[in-house]
Design an enzyme around this catalytic site. Structure first.
Site, PDB file in Angstrom:
ATOM      1  CE  LYS A  71      -4.457  -1.414   1.668  1.00 32.93           C
ATOM      2  NZ  LYS A  71      -4.286  -2.868   1.893  1.00 32.93           N
ATOM      3  CB  SER A 178      -0.770  15.516  23.579  1.00 29.12           C
ATOM      4  OG  SER A 178      -1.890  16.273  23.979  1.00 29.12           O
ATOM      5  CE1 TYR A 179       0.798  22.731  27.856  1.00 28.67           C
ATOM      6  CE2 TYR A 179       1.727  21.731  29.840  1.00 28.67           C
ATOM      7  CZ  TYR A 179       1.505  22.843  29.036  1.00 28.67           C
ATOM      8  OH  TYR A 179       1.997  24.057  29.423  1.00 28.67           O
ATOM      9  NE  ARG A 180       5.251  14.340  32.988  1.00 29.19           N
ATOM     10  CZ  ARG A 180       5.653  13.107  33.277  1.00 29.19           C
ATOM     11  NH1 ARG A 180       4.952  12.053  32.868  1.00 29.19           N
ATOM     12  NH2 ARG A 180       6.752  12.920  33.982  1.00 29.19           N
ATOM     13  N   GLY A 187      -5.224  17.738  21.906  1.00 30.38           N
ATOM     14  CA  GLY A 187      -6.638  17.432  21.677  1.00 30.38           C
ATOM     15  C   GLY A 187      -7.484  17.834  22.873  1.00 30.38           C
ATOM     16  CG  ASP A 188      -7.731  15.841  26.276  1.00 32.67           C
ATOM     17  OD1 ASP A 188      -6.487  15.803  26.128  1.00 32.67           O
ATOM     18  OD2 ASP A 188      -8.360  14.928  26.814  1.00 32.67           O
ATOM     19  CB  VAL A 189      -6.083  20.419  29.199  1.00 28.18           C
ATOM     20  CG1 VAL A 189      -5.257  20.551  30.472  1.00 28.18           C
ATOM     21  CG2 VAL A 189      -5.648  21.462  28.175  1.00 28.18           C
ATOM     22  CG  ASP A 190      -5.256  14.477  29.071  1.00 33.38           C
ATOM     23  OD1 ASP A 190      -6.424  14.053  29.063  1.00 33.38           O
ATOM     24  OD2 ASP A 190      -4.574  14.620  28.031  1.00 33.38           O
TER      25      ASP A 190
HETATM   26  N1  DCP Z   1      -4.923   6.581  27.485  1.00 34.54           N
HETATM   27  C1  DCP Z   1      -4.696   5.244  27.187  1.00 34.54           C
HETATM   28  N2  DCP Z   1      -5.605   4.540  26.472  1.00 34.54           N
HETATM   29  C2  DCP Z   1      -6.729   5.139  26.027  1.00 34.54           C
HETATM   30  C3  DCP Z   1      -6.966   6.487  26.307  1.00 34.54           C
HETATM   31  C4  DCP Z   1      -6.035   7.192  27.038  1.00 34.54           C
HETATM   32  O1  DCP Z   1      -3.678   4.698  27.582  1.00 34.54           O
HETATM   33  N3  DCP Z   1      -7.609   4.447  25.311  1.00 34.54           N
HETATM   34  C5  DCP Z   1      -3.889   7.335  28.213  1.00 34.54           C
HETATM   35  C6  DCP Z   1      -2.739   7.636  27.307  1.00 34.54           C
HETATM   36  C7  DCP Z   1      -3.045   9.019  26.821  1.00 34.54           C
HETATM   37  C8  DCP Z   1      -3.649   9.641  28.062  1.00 34.54           C
HETATM   38  O2  DCP Z   1      -4.395   8.583  28.656  1.00 34.54           O
HETATM   39  O3  DCP Z   1      -1.888   9.700  26.398  1.00 34.54           O
HETATM   40  C9  DCP Z   1      -4.490  10.843  27.782  1.00 34.54           C
HETATM   41  O4  DCP Z   1      -5.505  10.507  26.867  1.00 34.54           O
HETATM   42  P1  DCP Z   1      -5.905  11.493  25.691  1.00 34.54           P
HETATM   43  O5  DCP Z   1      -7.036  10.858  24.981  1.00 34.54           O
HETATM   44  O6  DCP Z   1      -6.149  12.852  26.234  1.00 34.54           O
HETATM   45  O7  DCP Z   1      -4.653  11.454  24.698  1.00 34.54           O
HETATM   46  P2  DCP Z   1      -3.408  12.415  24.481  1.00 34.54           P
HETATM   47  O8  DCP Z   1      -3.368  13.494  25.514  1.00 34.54           O
HETATM   48  O9  DCP Z   1      -2.220  11.543  24.386  1.00 34.54           O
HETATM   49  O10 DCP Z   1      -3.643  13.054  23.063  1.00 34.54           O
HETATM   50  P3  DCP Z   1      -4.603  14.299  22.690  1.00 34.54           P
HETATM   51  O11 DCP Z   1      -3.712  15.452  22.364  1.00 34.54           O
HETATM   52  O12 DCP Z   1      -5.361  13.852  21.496  1.00 34.54           O
HETATM   53  O13 DCP Z   1      -5.466  14.573  23.879  1.00 34.54           O
HETATM   54 MG    MG Z   2      -5.031  14.596  25.978  1.00 35.80          MG
HETATM   55 MN    MN Z   3      -7.779  13.310  27.700  1.00 41.31          MN
END
Ligand code: DCP
Ligand code: MG
Ligand code: MN
Length: 335
Positions: A71, A178-180, A187-190
């Site tokens: 692909k 993703s912030y850390r 995508g959001d703040v955790d």
């Molecule tokens: N997480 C996980 N499995 C999932 C959902 C989340 O292990 N099904 C863990 C890993 C992710 C974290 O929780 O990094 C935070 O989830 P997010 O959905 O907020 O993902 P990110 O912060 O990594 O990315 P984004 O910028 O899209 O929020």
């Molecule tokens: Mg997140």
């Molecule tokens: Mn999240």
């Protein structure tokens, strides 16, 4: 270095954008296994230090098997991928992608709506029976599906940390996800909250949410829940004060201090990284999750036969060490 790692350019965007269409389509239509294998391949390609120029460039790449290499080669040669074009024009895939991006809608509901004859968000608004959360998801569809610049995430983190400090200045609060990992967009703040004394994190989430709601920062609650009794999770929408601000997704968890390191690893992600480090633990007769690390875990088939014993994990470094892995900083945890 860390910031260079997070700002690395994707030399294979022309490939990953096509594969992403397949990953999204498979995810929305509940073909999780296929979606995952495409996502893994995308992660690998994104991080390659060079552009794929020949078939041979694909050989030996982790996560990319023979059929996927075909692909990729099709994209290199023709500039497009027939399967991706097919998905982009497939009524059902298009509708299910659209619906699956409504917060609180999974593949089953998306398919029901498709079968019912719904095709657009207006159809859903007019004809679907919606849960409270789906109504919020629909109302803020565009905002929720847009990533925010890192700078805005920083502002959101600061508002929440101020409110946490006002409750108890000794609470520990860390922005994870993703912030850390030092991504340029989020995508959001955790946010993870704990306290060294092992109990002061309990029962603060309600107060925090009330305060943030009262100041007009939190606008909609999606989920407030108890995970295993001692972890609390809040999911909602927030908006910074001022003109032209978007609603943003925010997740907050409170955890006991003895789960700090393993919760940091879980909540920092990425989800791909978490999955692979958990699998590594499993392969070593251990069990790792957000609550801790356990050793001496016996399994037969997929089934866990005993609970093993707890392994102390005071720091993230100690978790990597117990698994025989070199430490990875958050920006190095994308896959
Ligand atoms: N997480 C996980 N499995 C999932 C959902 C989340 O292990 N099904 C863990 C890993 C992710 C974290 O929780 O990094 C935070 O989830 P997010 O959905 O907020 O993902 P990110 O912060 O990594 O990315 P984004 O910028 O899209 O929020
Ligand atoms: Mg997140
Ligand atoms: Mn999240």
């Amino acid at each position: 270095d860390a910031s260079a790692a997070s700002q690395r350019v994707n030399h294979n965007e022309h490939i990953t954008s096509q594969l992403q269409i397949l990953a999204d389509g498979y995810k929305s239509t509940n073909d999780k296994w296929r979606a995952l294998s495409y996502e893994k391949a995308i992660e690998t390609l994104k991080h390659l230090p060079r552009r794929i120029e020949s078939r041979e460039d694909c050989v030996g790449l982790r996560t990319i098997g023979a059929r996927l290499a075909e692909k990729i080669w099709e994209i290199c040669e023709s500039g497009s991928l027939r399967k991706a074009d097919e998905f982009a024009h497939n009524d059902k895939v298009v509708a299910m992608n659209l619906f699956a991006n409504i917060w609180g809608v999974g593949p089953t509901v998306a398919e029901q709506w498709y079968v019912q004859g719904l095709r657009t968000l207006d159809d859903v608004r007019e004809k679907a029976h919606l849960t409270r959360q789906q109504k919020i998801g629909l109302e803020h569809y565009d905002d929720i599906n847009q990533r925010m610049p890192r700078q805005e995430a920083t502002e959101i983190v600061n508002v929440v940390i101020d409110a946490i400090r006002a409750i108890n200045p000794n609470l520990i609060a860390v922005a994870c996800g993703s912030y850390r990992r030092e991504k340029e967009t989020c995508g959001d703040v955790d946010i993870l909250i704990t306290h060294k004394d092992g109990h002061s994190h309990e029962n603060i989430l309600g107060e925090l949410v009330a305060n943030l709601t009262q100041q007009g920062f939190l606008t909609d609650d999606l989920v407030e829940s108890n995970i295993d009794g001692n972890q609390h999770k809040y999911m909602g929408l927030c908006r910074l004060p001022g003109e032209n601000r978007h609603h943003r997704r925010i997740d907050i968890i409170t955890i006991p201090y003895d789960q700090y390191a393993t919760s940091l690893i879980y909540f920092t992600g990425s989800a791909h990284f978490t999955r692979s480090i958990y699998a590594k633990a499993k392969s070593m007769g251990m069990r790792l999750n957000q609550h801790g690390l356990r050793g001496g875990v016996m399994r037969q088939g997929g089934e866990q036969l005993n609970d093993g014993y707890p392994i102390e994990t005071p720091t993230e470094e100690s978790v990597f060490e117990a698994l025989g892995l070199p430490y990875r900083t958050p920006p190095e945890r994308d896959h």
